[in-house]
Scaffold this active site. Structure first.
Site, PDB file in Angstrom:
ATOM      1  N   ASP A 105      32.678 -85.722  -7.723  1.00  0.00           N
ATOM      2  CA  ASP A 105      32.945 -84.570  -7.587  1.00  0.00           C
ATOM      3  C   ASP A 105      33.530 -83.849  -9.148  1.00  0.00           C
ATOM      4  OD1 ASP A 105      32.931 -81.936  -6.208  1.00  0.00           O
ATOM      5  OD2 ASP A 105      35.196 -82.228  -6.193  1.00  0.00           O
TER       6      ASP A 105
ATOM      7  N   LEU B 113      33.670 -74.520  -3.772  1.00  0.00           N
ATOM      8  CA  LEU B 113      33.011 -73.640  -4.493  1.00  0.00           C
ATOM      9  C   LEU B 113      32.819 -74.345  -5.898  1.00  0.00           C
ATOM     10  CD1 LEU B 113      34.631 -70.495  -3.472  1.00  0.00           C
ATOM     11  CD2 LEU B 113      32.447 -71.165  -2.876  1.00  0.00           C
ATOM     12  N   ARG B 114      33.234 -75.353  -6.179  1.00  0.00           N
ATOM     13  CA  ARG B 114      33.210 -75.912  -7.569  1.00  0.00           C
ATOM     14  C   ARG B 114      31.599 -76.110  -8.140  1.00  0.00           C
ATOM     15  NH1 ARG B 114      36.916 -79.585 -10.008  1.00  0.00           N
ATOM     16  NH2 ARG B 114      37.777 -80.419  -8.055  1.00  0.00           N
ATOM     17  N   ALA B 115      30.835 -76.216  -7.207  1.00  0.00           N
ATOM     18  CA  ALA B 115      29.240 -76.210  -7.676  1.00  0.00           C
ATOM     19  C   ALA B 115      28.719 -74.956  -8.093  1.00  0.00           C
ATOM     20  CB  ALA B 115      28.278 -76.597  -6.391  1.00  0.00           C
TER      21      ALA B 115
ATOM     22  N   THR C  35      30.520 -74.749 -11.565  1.00  0.00           N
ATOM     23  CA  THR C  35      29.962 -75.323 -12.757  1.00  0.00           C
ATOM     24  C   THR C  35      28.493 -74.758 -13.123  1.00  0.00           C
ATOM     25  OG1 THR C  35      30.819 -77.214 -11.572  1.00  0.00           O
ATOM     26  CG2 THR C  35      28.967 -77.585 -13.233  1.00  0.00           C
TER      27      THR C  35
END
Ligand SMILES: [Zn+2]
Length: 346
Positions: free
Chosen positions: A202, A283-285, A288
């Protein structure tokens, strides 16, 4: 340091060189994970990274390479009221240094990584002084771990902590030291030799697969360039200097125009749809994907992010975040592409 192979002369690893350039433009995209066979030039590309970036301004004499323009993030030594580096006007003196690309070897001890009491000084002069480690060297640069999937679990935990907080805290042997450690993590490895823990996965913004090129002409070109470099590293590097300078200028220009690149709601919705359908956690995806497409658009001189940018970046930003589907052995990048095509066809 030994001369590194010129970044501009790397051929046949387009995905890897693209990912590295994207994080060079916007380090907040996160780290890069390079997966693939041995001998595919993974380490070469990472060590060549320094070519892409101009020197940075650091506080003169600071062992932690503090940024003079961000006093709030500075180490204790550089904070104006306590500083020993300040001139009479109270302004910090600066010097320029090249961006560091620090190797973290698998066998490195925790002391070597986080820093430790300088034993020699302690024994010879009775002075308790901290000797900074690899994390201090990597501040504002890149930390490279080859075979990251084989790294000891406790070191992985340590890196995850520091990468998340941007700070290295050392409390032992009567020392209590805190210094900034913000770096882009670059890891490479062969997934057949060991899995990566999800928490570490991650931390990587982008992941790329590298393979031995199958095209004959390309293989010949790779070998020719490598051979020419090995015969005369400095001469070969000099021969590529013009191209290297152009590449660096492009990165610097892209950095400057980054904030002006528009990402409209239509594109944000597409990113969100894609992540939702693929079932990525959190929501990191999306974040990014947003940052990386913006960096790519800036690199290409575009004023706004388009579907084309998303098509290029999506596999890199999402393939390592997919849940395994035991019934589907398609390459995960291919799964991302398929999903994007389905959404665009609606
Ligand atoms: Zn400092």
């Amino acid at each position: 340091m030994a001369t590194s192979f010129p970044f501009a002369a790397i051929v046949g690893q387009d995905e890897m060189t693209l990912a590295i350039q994207v994080v060079a433009v916007d380090p907040s995209v996160g780290g890069v994970l390079v997966l693939g066979d041995r001998g595919t030039g993974k380490s070469t590309a990472v060590r060549a990274l320094a070519d892409l970036l101009p020197p940075i301004q650091v506080v003169k004499g600071c062992p932690y390479r503090c940024d003079p323009s961000k006093p709030a993030q500075s180490c204790l030594v550089c904070q104006p009221e306590k500083t020993s580096h300040a001139s009479t006007t109270g302004k910090l003196k600066t010097e320029s240094r090249s961006v560091s690309v620090v190797d973290l070897p698998l066998g490195a001890t925790e002391d070597r990584i986080v820093g430790a009491l300088d034993l020699e000084k302690a024994l010879s002069q009775g002075v308790k002084e901290f000797s900074p480690g690899l994390l201090a060297q990597a501040h504002r640069g890149f930390l490279y771990i080859d075979e990251v999937n084989l790294l000891d679990d406790h070191l992985v935990d340590l890196l995850i902590d520091v990468a998340a907080s941007g700070e290295n805290l050392v409390e032992r042997e009567g020392l209590s030291i805190r210094h900034p450690a913000r770096f882009v993590l670059v890891g490479s490895g062969n997934p057949e030799e060991g899995e990566l823990r999800p928490q570490l996965l991650d931390r990587f913004g982008l992941s790329v697969n590298v393979k031995t090129p199958q095209d004959l002409a390309l293989r010949v070109e790779v070998i020719k360039r490598r051979d020419a470099f090995d015969k005369d590293p400095a001469g070969y590097k000099a021969q590529w200097q013009g191209e290297s300078d152009k590449l660096q200028k492009r990165i610097v220009k892209a950095r400057k125009s980054l904030d002006a690149v528009v990402v409209d709601d239509e594109m944000l919705t597409l990113c969100a749809q894609l992540c939702q359908q693929l079932g990525t956690d959190g929501l990191r995806a999306e974040l990014t994907l947003l940052r990386a497409t913006r960096a790519l658009a800036a690199m290409q001189g575009s004023k706004r992010v388009s579907t084309e940018h998303i098509k290029i970046i999506a596999p890199l930003a999402l393939r390592h975040r997919l849940r395994r589907n035991p019934l589907d052995d398609t390459d995960s990048g291919e799964r991302v592409n398929r999903c994007l095509q389905d959404i665009l066809a609606l």
